[in-house]
Design a protein around this motif. Sequence first.
Motif, PDB file in Angstrom:
ATOM      1  N   GLY A  27      35.153  37.108  46.559  1.00 19.23           N
ATOM      2  CA  GLY A  27      34.388  37.672  47.660  1.00 19.23           C
ATOM      3  C   GLY A  27      33.000  37.986  47.171  1.00 19.23           C
ATOM      4  O   GLY A  27      32.355  37.178  46.545  1.00 19.23           O
ATOM      5  N   GLU A  28      32.563  39.223  47.410  1.00 16.25           N
ATOM      6  CA  GLU A  28      31.209  39.573  47.040  1.00 16.25           C
ATOM      7  C   GLU A  28      31.139  40.343  45.737  1.00 16.25           C
ATOM      8  O   GLU A  28      30.248  40.150  44.948  1.00 16.25           O
ATOM      9  N   SER A  29      32.128  41.280  45.473  1.00 13.88           N
ATOM     10  CA  SER A  29      31.946  42.126  44.306  1.00 13.88           C
ATOM     11  C   SER A  29      33.227  42.423  43.538  1.00 13.88           C
ATOM     12  O   SER A  29      33.168  43.068  42.512  1.00 13.88           O
ATOM     13  N   ALA A  30      34.414  42.023  44.023  1.00 10.38           N
ATOM     14  CA  ALA A  30      35.653  42.315  43.314  1.00 10.38           C
ATOM     15  C   ALA A  30      35.707  41.554  41.999  1.00 10.38           C
ATOM     16  O   ALA A  30      35.342  40.390  41.941  1.00 10.38           O
ATOM     17  N   VAL A  31      36.182  42.209  40.916  1.00  8.64           N
ATOM     18  CA  VAL A  31      36.217  41.589  39.599  1.00  8.64           C
ATOM     19  C   VAL A  31      37.633  41.664  39.041  1.00  8.64           C
ATOM     20  O   VAL A  31      38.259  42.716  39.079  1.00  8.64           O
ATOM     21  N   THR A  32      38.185  40.580  38.561  1.00  8.55           N
ATOM     22  CA  THR A  32      39.469  40.568  37.870  1.00  8.55           C
ATOM     23  C   THR A  32      39.220  40.353  36.391  1.00  8.55           C
ATOM     24  O   THR A  32      38.230  39.760  35.993  1.00  8.55           O
ATOM     25  N   GLN A  33      40.166  40.850  35.562  1.00 10.47           N
ATOM     26  CA  GLN A  33      39.998  40.757  34.115  1.00 10.47           C
ATOM     27  C   GLN A  33      41.174  39.993  33.515  1.00 10.47           C
ATOM     28  O   GLN A  33      42.320  40.207  33.902  1.00 10.47           O
ATOM     29  N   SER A  34      40.893  39.092  32.590  1.00  8.90           N
ATOM     30  CA  SER A  34      41.946  38.306  31.947  1.00  8.90           C
ATOM     31  C   SER A  34      42.358  38.929  30.623  1.00  8.90           C
ATOM     32  O   SER A  34      41.570  39.622  29.960  1.00  8.90           O
ATOM     33  N   CYS A  35      43.587  38.640  30.214  1.00  5.80           N
ATOM     34  CA  CYS A  35      44.104  39.119  28.929  1.00  5.80           C
ATOM     35  C   CYS A  35      43.365  38.389  27.810  1.00  5.80           C
ATOM     36  O   CYS A  35      43.355  37.156  27.753  1.00  5.80           O
ATOM     37  N   GLU A  36      42.780  39.148  26.876  1.00  9.78           N
ATOM     38  CA  GLU A  36      41.957  38.534  25.834  1.00  9.78           C
ATOM     39  C   GLU A  36      42.778  37.781  24.796  1.00  9.78           C
ATOM     40  O   GLU A  36      42.371  36.681  24.366  1.00  9.78           O
ATOM     41  N   PRO A  37      43.937  38.284  24.329  1.00 10.86           N
ATOM     42  CA  PRO A  37      44.739  37.491  23.379  1.00 10.86           C
ATOM     43  C   PRO A  37      45.198  36.174  23.994  1.00 10.86           C
ATOM     44  O   PRO A  37      45.221  35.137  23.313  1.00 10.86           O
ATOM     45  N   CYS A  38      45.567  36.184  25.285  1.00 11.72           N
ATOM     46  CA  CYS A  38      45.993  34.945  25.930  1.00 11.72           C
ATOM     47  C   CYS A  38      44.841  33.939  26.005  1.00 11.72           C
ATOM     48  O   CYS A  38      45.030  32.735  25.849  1.00 11.72           O
TER      49      CYS A  38
END
Length: 587
Positions: free
Chosen positions: A19-30
């Motif tokens: 959308g405009e501003s929603a942010v998801t974060q990924s697992c860094e080890p993966c």
Amino acid sequence: MASKRLVDSNRDNAGDFIGESAVTQSCEPCMKTNISKTATVFCKDCDEYLCDTCKNPHIVYKPGQHNIVNVQDNTSAPVIIDMKGMEKCHEHAREIEFFCQDHSKLCCLSCVLIHRKCDQLDEIVKVSRQSRPNLQPLKQSLIKLQSEADDIIAECKQSETGLNESIAKISSEVDTMKDRIIKLFEEAKQKLISVAKQFKTAEVKRIENKRDASFKVKDELNKLYSMCCVVLDRGTPSQQYIYSEQMKEKRKTIESTIDGQRKIKCSSTMTVSFPKQLTSLLEMGSNSIKLNYDGNKTVDTSPISLSSQPIPLTLKRLLSVDLLNTGDDEKDPFLTGLDFLSDGRLVAVDNRNKKCIILNERLERLGTPYKFKNSPQCVVCVSHDTLCVTFGGYKVVCLLSVSTDNTITLTKQINTTSKFDCICCMSPSNMVVSTYDDPRPMRMISVDGVESDFDHSLTFPKKTYKADESMCTYVQSKNTLVLTDQLAHTLYMYDTVNGTSRAVTNENIQEPRGACVGPGDTVLVCSKNKNSIVHLTIAGKILGTYPVDMKYPYSIRLSKDGTRMAVSNSAKGVQKLHLYKISPAKS
């Protein structure tokens, strides 16, 4: 330092806009194993995002304390924003880490090798903490540009709607007049609607191009605005600094595009106008109906003859002027191009003195002549106030505007690929030109500068003309091209719809020069060695030959109402300009 860069780089790839501003974060080890899984927890001690699978191994096998919190409950962890590649060096695709003040350039580690001798090479992490760019004005400017793009799109829609409504209005107005002289106005109506639809087609294409360009700008502005909001609200100092620098050139480009689209004016209305002589149309024998757009611009649809067959003419000389060297001329004038404005003023280009002049009905000069850098070849009035001038070997075409107070202003200069000589109108936005030193003796050019060739079905003479060896005209209502071949003493007539052609020769056609459209869709041509004007049909039938009291007639043009004819000659030392009254010959 290298390991920190690797972690930051992984995090840069971890965030995505939704959308405009929603942010998801990924697992860094993966991510290190090329697996994309959404992080559910954050280790504050290790500054690392983890999924449920990686959380327990992280706590068990990694030494140290581990303060684990849910991602949604974590307010201290930095939010990673997907900069859509803006944080990468365009040249080396590496992360931007420095800013060279000497060159105002964002740099990666590879760039630094080039800029290592610069006096001021700042590390962005440090300089962005000291001075944060103010993105609020940028945000406001993006909003303003979005509004301007919306205005242009609305303007395009309004123009297209107006054009569609105008077609119906023209039909209604012509039908009203048709009751008085049914046969004549039925023909006039069809001709007028055809011209209007041709104009609409050309104009709608311009509108669509303008609208499409504006939609593209708006789409880009929407993306940039969304990113601006996120960077402004959640971006790190480095990201805000990089975004600000990247947007400087982008904003200039967008502003330039918006400005360019705004300058493209599209017609939104068309009207029909009837000449004053309408009440005496039957006695006159011919007349014309004109298509107007944008209020007062006029497209001549050419005279309409009451007779089923073209008839001979009567010429009465009104004025004769000797073209002499005046105080502001360097040489004796040589008028190589003539045309009439819709209000009756005569336009002429002086090849030797590099001028464009305006003359009244007494052939008296009006206003101040326009001075060119190069020698003009020919001129045509493409609308009520717009001229187009060719310059032959200089490969240039100029568009000029003429005001009611006779001020001439250069509005556009177009570089061409061919040497253009004679020019005439083909449609409201396209012109026909004769060429020389080119295997294509006739070509087309639009008012926007787009050059094009005629269909291969038209068989032009297989020769390359030299300067002054050929000229042209175009009978719009009959879709007929006319090419004069001076040395072959021939007129070539080309039907551009059916692809047919004919060569016309006659003892009265000797070294033909300039030509123009005559009354009733006929052709008038200067016969140089006969010192006369030849009148003929597009089928090649000679209607009449009219001697003119001048040696070597060169350029010829009819007024828009078909009642006056101007002729200039090329005889050195005895050059003249004649003005004639033209009317149907009495039986």
